[in-house]
Design a protein around this motif. Structure first.
Motif, PDB file in Angstrom:
ATOM      1  N   ARG A 206       1.101  -1.181   0.084  1.00  0.00           N
ATOM      2  CA  ARG A 206      -0.051   0.093  -0.058  1.00  0.00           C
ATOM      3  C   ARG A 206       0.973   1.278   0.280  1.00  0.00           C
ATOM      4  N   LYS A 207       1.803   1.332   0.711  1.00  0.00           N
ATOM      5  CA  LYS A 207       2.617   2.457   0.952  1.00  0.00           C
ATOM      6  C   LYS A 207       3.577   2.783  -0.425  1.00  0.00           C
ATOM      7  N   ASN A 208       3.690   1.366  -0.859  1.00  0.00           N
ATOM      8  CA  ASN A 208       4.832   1.464  -1.993  1.00  0.00           C
ATOM      9  C   ASN A 208       3.787   2.318  -3.257  1.00  0.00           C
ATOM     10  N   ILE A 209       2.548   1.952  -3.317  1.00  0.00           N
ATOM     11  CA  ILE A 209       1.940   2.381  -4.265  1.00  0.00           C
ATOM     12  C   ILE A 209       1.552   3.999  -3.985  1.00  0.00           C
ATOM     13  N   GLU A 210       1.319   4.191  -2.922  1.00  0.00           N
ATOM     14  CA  GLU A 210       1.144   5.849  -2.705  1.00  0.00           C
ATOM     15  C   GLU A 210       2.215   6.398  -2.887  1.00  0.00           C
ATOM     16  N   ASP A 211       3.636   5.723  -2.595  1.00  0.00           N
ATOM     17  CA  ASP A 211       4.634   6.611  -2.871  1.00  0.00           C
ATOM     18  C   ASP A 211       5.221   7.059  -4.295  1.00  0.00           C
ATOM     19  N   VAL A 212       4.443   6.246  -5.323  1.00  0.00           N
ATOM     20  CA  VAL A 212       4.676   6.828  -6.736  1.00  0.00           C
ATOM     21  C   VAL A 212       4.009   7.854  -7.504  1.00  0.00           C
ATOM     22  N   ASN A 213       3.096   8.404  -6.647  1.00  0.00           N
ATOM     23  CA  ASN A 213       2.293   9.713  -6.641  1.00  0.00           C
ATOM     24  C   ASN A 213       1.724   9.489  -8.035  1.00  0.00           C
ATOM     25  N   LEU A 214       0.655   8.699  -8.298  1.00  0.00           N
ATOM     26  CA  LEU A 214      -0.081   8.608  -9.432  1.00  0.00           C
ATOM     27  C   LEU A 214      -0.968   9.662  -9.725  1.00  0.00           C
ATOM     28  N   LEU A 215      -0.744  10.067 -11.108  1.00  0.00           N
ATOM     29  CA  LEU A 215      -1.363  11.313 -11.343  1.00  0.00           C
ATOM     30  C   LEU A 215      -2.408  10.839 -12.797  1.00  0.00           C
ATOM     31  N   PRO A 216      -3.543  10.588 -12.631  1.00  0.00           N
ATOM     32  CA  PRO A 216      -4.390  10.156 -13.781  1.00  0.00           C
ATOM     33  C   PRO A 216      -4.621  11.125 -14.789  1.00  0.00           C
ATOM     34  N   THR A 217      -4.349  10.907 -15.894  1.00  0.00           N
ATOM     35  CA  THR A 217      -4.530  11.944 -17.067  1.00  0.00           C
ATOM     36  C   THR A 217      -5.519  11.358 -18.233  1.00  0.00           C
TER      37      THR A 217
ATOM     38  N   ALA B 266      -6.318  15.852 -20.235  1.00  0.00           N
ATOM     39  CA  ALA B 266      -6.778  16.407 -18.864  1.00  0.00           C
ATOM     40  C   ALA B 266      -5.944  16.076 -17.791  1.00  0.00           C
ATOM     41  N   VAL B 267      -5.143  16.519 -17.239  1.00  0.00           N
ATOM     42  CA  VAL B 267      -4.240  16.123 -16.195  1.00  0.00           C
ATOM     43  C   VAL B 267      -5.117  16.380 -14.809  1.00  0.00           C
ATOM     44  N   THR B 268      -5.149  15.526 -14.121  1.00  0.00           N
ATOM     45  CA  THR B 268      -6.051  15.706 -12.907  1.00  0.00           C
ATOM     46  C   THR B 268      -5.085  15.656 -11.540  1.00  0.00           C
ATOM     47  N   GLU B 269      -5.538  15.673 -10.254  1.00  0.00           N
ATOM     48  CA  GLU B 269      -4.960  15.796  -9.110  1.00  0.00           C
ATOM     49  C   GLU B 269      -4.308  14.539  -8.724  1.00  0.00           C
ATOM     50  N   CYS B 270      -3.031  14.502  -8.212  1.00  0.00           N
ATOM     51  CA  CYS B 270      -2.391  13.335  -7.790  1.00  0.00           C
ATOM     52  C   CYS B 270      -3.332  12.623  -6.744  1.00  0.00           C
TER      53      CYS B 270
ATOM     54  N   ILE C 190     -10.540   4.554  -8.361  1.00  0.00           N
ATOM     55  CA  ILE C 190     -10.472   6.294  -8.089  1.00  0.00           C
ATOM     56  C   ILE C 190      -9.590   6.759  -9.764  1.00  0.00           C
ATOM     57  N   ILE C 191      -8.744   5.992 -10.000  1.00  0.00           N
ATOM     58  CA  ILE C 191      -8.160   6.409 -11.413  1.00  0.00           C
ATOM     59  C   ILE C 191      -9.183   6.304 -12.341  1.00  0.00           C
ATOM     60  N   ASN C 192     -10.018   5.314 -12.582  1.00  0.00           N
ATOM     61  CA  ASN C 192     -10.915   5.238 -13.616  1.00  0.00           C
ATOM     62  C   ASN C 192     -11.697   6.316 -13.606  1.00  0.00           C
ATOM     63  N   LYS C 193     -12.294   6.676 -12.380  1.00  0.00           N
ATOM     64  CA  LYS C 193     -13.202   7.773 -12.347  1.00  0.00           C
ATOM     65  C   LYS C 193     -12.494   9.271 -12.719  1.00  0.00           C
ATOM     66  N   ALA C 194     -11.406   9.184 -12.306  1.00  0.00           N
ATOM     67  CA  ALA C 194     -10.629  10.611 -12.504  1.00  0.00           C
ATOM     68  C   ALA C 194     -10.486  10.499 -14.319  1.00  0.00           C
ATOM     69  N   ILE C 195      -9.955   9.703 -14.923  1.00  0.00           N
ATOM     70  CA  ILE C 195      -9.990   9.437 -16.496  1.00  0.00           C
ATOM     71  C   ILE C 195     -11.228   9.820 -17.013  1.00  0.00           C
ATOM     72  N   HIS C 196     -12.183   9.118 -16.723  1.00  0.00           N
ATOM     73  CA  HIS C 196     -13.521   9.257 -17.214  1.00  0.00           C
ATOM     74  C   HIS C 196     -14.216  10.637 -17.097  1.00  0.00           C
ATOM     75  N   LEU C 197     -13.955  11.072 -16.053  1.00  0.00           N
ATOM     76  CA  LEU C 197     -14.454  12.582 -15.890  1.00  0.00           C
ATOM     77  C   LEU C 197     -13.857  13.594 -16.782  1.00  0.00           C
TER      78      LEU C 197
ATOM     79  N   LEU D 169     -18.040   8.503 -23.762  1.00  0.00           N
ATOM     80  CA  LEU D 169     -19.409   9.184 -23.275  1.00  0.00           C
ATOM     81  C   LEU D 169     -20.089   8.438 -22.076  1.00  0.00           C
ATOM     82  N   ARG D 170     -20.273   6.941 -22.322  1.00  0.00           N
ATOM     83  CA  ARG D 170     -20.857   6.341 -21.451  1.00  0.00           C
ATOM     84  C   ARG D 170     -20.220   6.107 -20.214  1.00  0.00           C
ATOM     85  N   ASN D 171     -19.112   6.066 -20.221  1.00  0.00           N
ATOM     86  CA  ASN D 171     -18.310   5.971 -18.962  1.00  0.00           C
ATOM     87  C   ASN D 171     -18.189   7.258 -18.174  1.00  0.00           C
ATOM     88  N   GLN D 172     -18.141   8.429 -18.809  1.00  0.00           N
ATOM     89  CA  GLN D 172     -18.254   9.931 -18.330  1.00  0.00           C
ATOM     90  C   GLN D 172     -19.667   9.808 -17.839  1.00  0.00           C
ATOM     91  N   LEU D 173     -20.821   9.749 -18.259  1.00  0.00           N
ATOM     92  CA  LEU D 173     -22.156   9.284 -17.513  1.00  0.00           C
ATOM     93  C   LEU D 173     -22.167   8.668 -16.164  1.00  0.00           C
TER      94      LEU D 173
END
Length: 386
Positions: free
Chosen positions: A211-222, A273-277, A301-308, A377-381
């Motif tokens: 868990r901490k390892n994944i947090e440390d790579v600072n995922l930035l969905p785009t 569209a670059v979203t927040e880390c 969390i990643i999916n929702k950020a990308i779809h929005l 569009l489906r995923n964004q809705l």
């Protein structure tokens, strides 16, 4: 760990730059590619200019930047980006995106970063695309690191640990952002979903728990939004051939054709569209959830950020309405838009070089292509409702 520990997969450092570049320009395959995508270029003059460069940063600024700007002018109606403030600053990120085009997804993203005065990312690239040794050299000169694929189980696990360790090293030691797609390979139907095994790979190294390892790579969905996908008909062709023969497998020639079509084909508007880390969101998850639950939550969390973040174009609205038999989004386009889009889709289908396509198969590939454009569009809705 040091860069020496990753010399088998890491981008070439500046000490290796000149020797590898000198070898590359002698390759006939490299010459053919350059003269193909830059018609009229004097190759020897180009080589002389190239050999004056001695580091990756100048290579990107002096060679790749003008090439990509020319490609933008010739094959798009413009590239835009939003959210670069989330990428700015001293933090190194793992930029994770949906994946449409083998070559240009991250190339155009880095073009946007260069224009914004921000550093480019290093790039994860699968070794299945490194068909020739000179391609391996070219991508590693251009800040790419190698993802080993098609390995046996034990070898695959060790390769994943090694890759994870390099990504952590790049972010924590080199202070270098990296790019990686949210799944292995392009999404053929544009239904973009993060591959859980990829997120798990990021947690294999880093010196802490997963868990901490994944947090440390600072995922930035785009999010990446192409108005038109030049490869839409090639993706439909692959679906059709696999429908006819479940054992059908793509060839290296197919991958090369996809790369060439993606580079030279018309793409319309492109938006990033670059979203927040998402590290704060991951840290806010309950501490007592299980590893599978944490991985699933991270993917969601990643999916929702990308779809929005998708930019929705008339072709997306039209494809959705045609498939649904509705006029829900009729205010987003004109009848002339719809006629033009349907002609475009029919023209793309006509490029599918498969013999004796039946009327039923024609309807099948038409529905496939419509779904490619309707799914964002489906995923964004759905993301908006969540």
């Amino acid at each position: 760990m040091t860069l020496e520990d990753f010399k088998d997969i890491a981008p070439y450092d500046n000490e290796m730059f000149q020797p590898k570049l000198s070898e590359l320009v002698k390759e006939d395959g490299f010459r053919k590619v350059i003269t193909s995508i830059m018609p009229g270029v004097d190759y020897q003059t180009f080589v002389a200019r190239l050999l004056r460069i001695n580091n990756k940063e100048d290579f990107q600024r002096l060679i790749m930047l003008p090439f990509l700007e020319q490609l933008e002018r010739n094959t798009t109606s413009g590239i835009t980006i939003s959210g670069t403030e989330h990428y700015a600053g001293d933090t190194a990120f793992t930029v994770i995106t949906n994946h449409r085009d083998i070559v240009l997804d991250v190339s155009f993203l880095n073009l946007c970063f260069l224009h914004a005065g921000e550093p480019t990312t290093e790039v994860a690239i699968g070794d299945n695309l490194l068909i020739y040794d000179w391609i391996n050299d070219l991508v590693r000169l251009n800040k790419s690191f190698i993802v080993r694929r098609s390995l046996k189980m034990k070898q695959a696990y060790e390769a994943a640990k090694h890759l994870s360790a390099y990504i952590h090293f790049a972010i924590s030691q080199k202070k270098q952002s990296v790019w990686i797609a949210q799944r292995e390979g392009r999404t053929k139907d544009s239904n973009d979903v993060t591959q859980e095994s990829l997120i798990k790979m990021l947690g294999l190294a880093g010196g802490n728990g997963l868990r901490k390892n994944i947090e440390d790579v600072n995922l930035l969905p785009t999010s990446i939004s192409y108005e038109f996908d030049p490869n839409d008909y090639l993706k439909a062709r692959e679906f059709l051939l696999r429908r006819r023969d479940p054992d059908y497998k793509k060839t290296q020639r197919d991958d090369l054709s996809s790369m060439e079509t993606g580079i030279t084909g018309y793409k319309g508007h492109i938006h990033y569209a670059v979203t927040e880390c998402i590290t704060p969101q991951l840290q806010a998850l309950p501490q007592n959830i299980s590893t599978p639950e944490f991985l699933q939550a991270t993917c969601e969390i990643i999916n929702k950020a990308i779809h929005l973040g998708y930019q929705i174009y008339p072709i997306n609205y039209i494809s959705y309405d045609v498939l649904e038999g509705s006029d829900r989004f009729a205010d987003k386009y004109t009848q002339a838009d719809k006629n033009s889009i349907m002609r475009y889709i029919e023209n793309q289908i006509s490029k599918i070089d498969v013999p004796e396509i039946t009327p039923e198969e024609y309807d099948y590939v038409k529905t496939l292509i419509l779904n490619m454009y309707a799914n964002p569009l489906r995923n964004q809705l759905k993301a908006q409702e969540a």
